[in-house]
Motif scaffolding. Sequence first.
Motif, PDB file in Angstrom:
ATOM      1  N   ASP A   1       1.243  -3.225  -8.636  1.00 33.31           N
ATOM      2  CA  ASP A   1       1.072  -3.096  -7.197  1.00 33.31           C
ATOM      3  C   ASP A   1      -0.384  -3.311  -6.810  1.00 33.31           C
ATOM      4  O   ASP A   1      -0.705  -4.006  -5.841  1.00 33.31           O
ATOM      5  CB  ASP A   1       1.551  -1.707  -6.758  1.00 33.31           C
ATOM      6  N   ASN A   2      -1.292  -2.717  -7.581  1.00 32.17           N
ATOM      7  CA  ASN A   2      -2.718  -2.905  -7.343  1.00 32.17           C
ATOM      8  C   ASN A   2      -3.113  -4.368  -7.479  1.00 32.17           C
ATOM      9  O   ASN A   2      -3.897  -4.894  -6.685  1.00 32.17           O
ATOM     10  CB  ASN A   2      -3.518  -2.074  -8.356  1.00 32.17           C
ATOM     11  N   LEU A   3      -2.586  -5.020  -8.488  1.00 31.52           N
ATOM     12  CA  LEU A   3      -2.913  -6.422  -8.735  1.00 31.52           C
ATOM     13  C   LEU A   3      -2.482  -7.293  -7.558  1.00 31.52           C
ATOM     14  O   LEU A   3      -3.241  -8.148  -7.091  1.00 31.52           O
ATOM     15  CB  LEU A   3      -2.226  -6.889 -10.026  1.00 31.52           C
TER      16      LEU A   3
ATOM     17  N   ILE B   1       3.294   5.795  -3.260  1.00 27.26           N
ATOM     18  CA  ILE B   1       4.518   6.404  -3.792  1.00 27.26           C
ATOM     19  C   ILE B   1       4.484   6.439  -5.317  1.00 27.26           C
ATOM     20  O   ILE B   1       4.764   7.473  -5.942  1.00 27.26           O
ATOM     21  CB  ILE B   1       5.755   5.640  -3.291  1.00 27.26           C
ATOM     22  N   THR B   2       4.139   5.294  -5.931  1.00 22.60           N
ATOM     23  CA  THR B   2       4.093   5.254  -7.398  1.00 22.60           C
ATOM     24  C   THR B   2       2.978   6.135  -7.944  1.00 22.60           C
ATOM     25  O   THR B   2       3.129   6.778  -8.984  1.00 22.60           O
ATOM     26  CB  THR B   2       3.902   3.811  -7.903  1.00 22.60           C
ATOM     27  N   GLY B   3       1.829   6.186  -7.217  1.00 23.42           N
ATOM     28  CA  GLY B   3       0.743   7.050  -7.650  1.00 23.42           C
ATOM     29  C   GLY B   3       1.131   8.516  -7.591  1.00 23.42           C
ATOM     30  O   GLY B   3       0.897   9.275  -8.545  1.00 23.42           O
ATOM     31  N   ALA B   4       1.752   8.906  -6.473  1.00 25.41           N
ATOM     32  CA  ALA B   4       2.210  10.293  -6.352  1.00 25.41           C
ATOM     33  C   ALA B   4       3.295  10.588  -7.380  1.00 25.41           C
ATOM     34  O   ALA B   4       3.317  11.668  -7.988  1.00 25.41           O
ATOM     35  CB  ALA B   4       2.733  10.548  -4.940  1.00 25.41           C
ATOM     36  N   GLY B   5       4.200   9.620  -7.588  1.00 21.11           N
ATOM     37  CA  GLY B   5       5.268   9.810  -8.569  1.00 21.11           C
ATOM     38  C   GLY B   5       4.727  10.010  -9.976  1.00 21.11           C
ATOM     39  O   GLY B   5       5.249  10.835 -10.740  1.00 21.11           O
ATOM     40  N   PHE B   6       3.674   9.263 -10.313  1.00 20.22           N
ATOM     41  CA  PHE B   6       3.072   9.405 -11.640  1.00 20.22           C
ATOM     42  C   PHE B   6       2.556  10.819 -11.856  1.00 20.22           C
ATOM     43  O   PHE B   6       2.845  11.454 -12.875  1.00 20.22           O
ATOM     44  CB  PHE B   6       1.933   8.393 -11.806  1.00 20.22           C
TER      45      PHE B   6
ATOM     46  N   SER C   1       0.823  -1.195   0.000  1.00 22.47           N
ATOM     47  CA  SER C   1       0.000   0.000   0.000  1.00 22.47           C
ATOM     48  C   SER C   1       0.866   1.257   0.000  1.00 22.47           C
ATOM     49  O   SER C   1       0.553   2.234  -0.696  1.00 22.47           O
ATOM     50  CB  SER C   1      -0.925   0.001   1.224  1.00 22.47           C
ATOM     51  N   GLY C   2       1.957   1.242   0.760  1.00 26.32           N
ATOM     52  CA  GLY C   2       2.879   2.372   0.748  1.00 26.32           C
ATOM     53  C   GLY C   2       3.507   2.577  -0.618  1.00 26.32           C
ATOM     54  O   GLY C   2       3.622   3.717  -1.101  1.00 26.32           O
ATOM     55  N   MET C   3       3.886   1.468  -1.258  1.00 27.09           N
ATOM     56  CA  MET C   3       4.456   1.558  -2.604  1.00 27.09           C
ATOM     57  C   MET C   3       3.445   2.117  -3.591  1.00 27.09           C
ATOM     58  O   MET C   3       3.794   2.872  -4.504  1.00 27.09           O
ATOM     59  CB  MET C   3       4.926   0.176  -3.060  1.00 27.09           C
ATOM     60  N   LEU C   4       2.175   1.749  -3.398  1.00 27.46           N
ATOM     61  CA  LEU C   4       1.129   2.225  -4.296  1.00 27.46           C
ATOM     62  C   LEU C   4       0.966   3.738  -4.197  1.00 27.46           C
ATOM     63  O   LEU C   4       0.831   4.427  -5.213  1.00 27.46           O
ATOM     64  CB  LEU C   4      -0.194   1.527  -3.980  1.00 27.46           C
TER      65      LEU C   4
END
Length: 218
Positions: free
Chosen positions: A86-88, A45-50, A40-43
């Motif tokens: 990550d979502n998957l 981070i990647t969402g904010a990064g996008f 969830s933390g990675m999600l």
Amino acid sequence: MLMLSACLDLFGLHNRFLVDLELAHKASFSAVSPYLGILSGMLWITGAGFWIYFILKILPAIIGRTNLNRRLLRTIGLLATVQFLDNLLLIFIDTMNTSIKSYHLLMEGILLYFMIGFIFVFWYWFFDYPSRSIGLSTDFQAKVNRISFPEEMGSSVNNWQPGLLDYFFLAMVAGINLGIAEGHSLMGSRLKVAHLFHTLCMSAIFIIIVARAIDTMF
């Protein structure tokens, strides 16, 4: 397409996942599985990064009507793809650790289908485009990676170029059929690897999520 995929993640899948967790356990991520908190933390981070990368790098080029080089496009495509993966994984772990209602699972499966479809509209275009146009500002000399569309087979069609609808049709049909759409063919290792990855992801969605949803109906 990548923005649509990111919006599905932000307003659809992750919210759906949080609702499932709250209804099933009313607990924190770590209380359910030690991996959920990390993923969830990675999600986030990647969402904010996008979105940060889009606002700082992609949007100025769009507003200024300048060409986007392949490095920028590849980076934002990879961010969207990592976000999907990550979502998957989150939903797979959620499925194994919580008793999710069948219609919730089907909803998540549909959202994942469209999310990965939007991502692969981008990737099919990304690998196919250099063989058709020199509009991208790049010195990159790609090996031949090309999609053959049925429209190109007509003898009366000269210099036909695929549009968004053509790539969208290819990606969405490939997601349902788990194979290339009829009348289309792929040339080049990068397109074939992308299509193989697309098929594997969709197979996982059908086998794990949709099959579980159907099983829980009875």
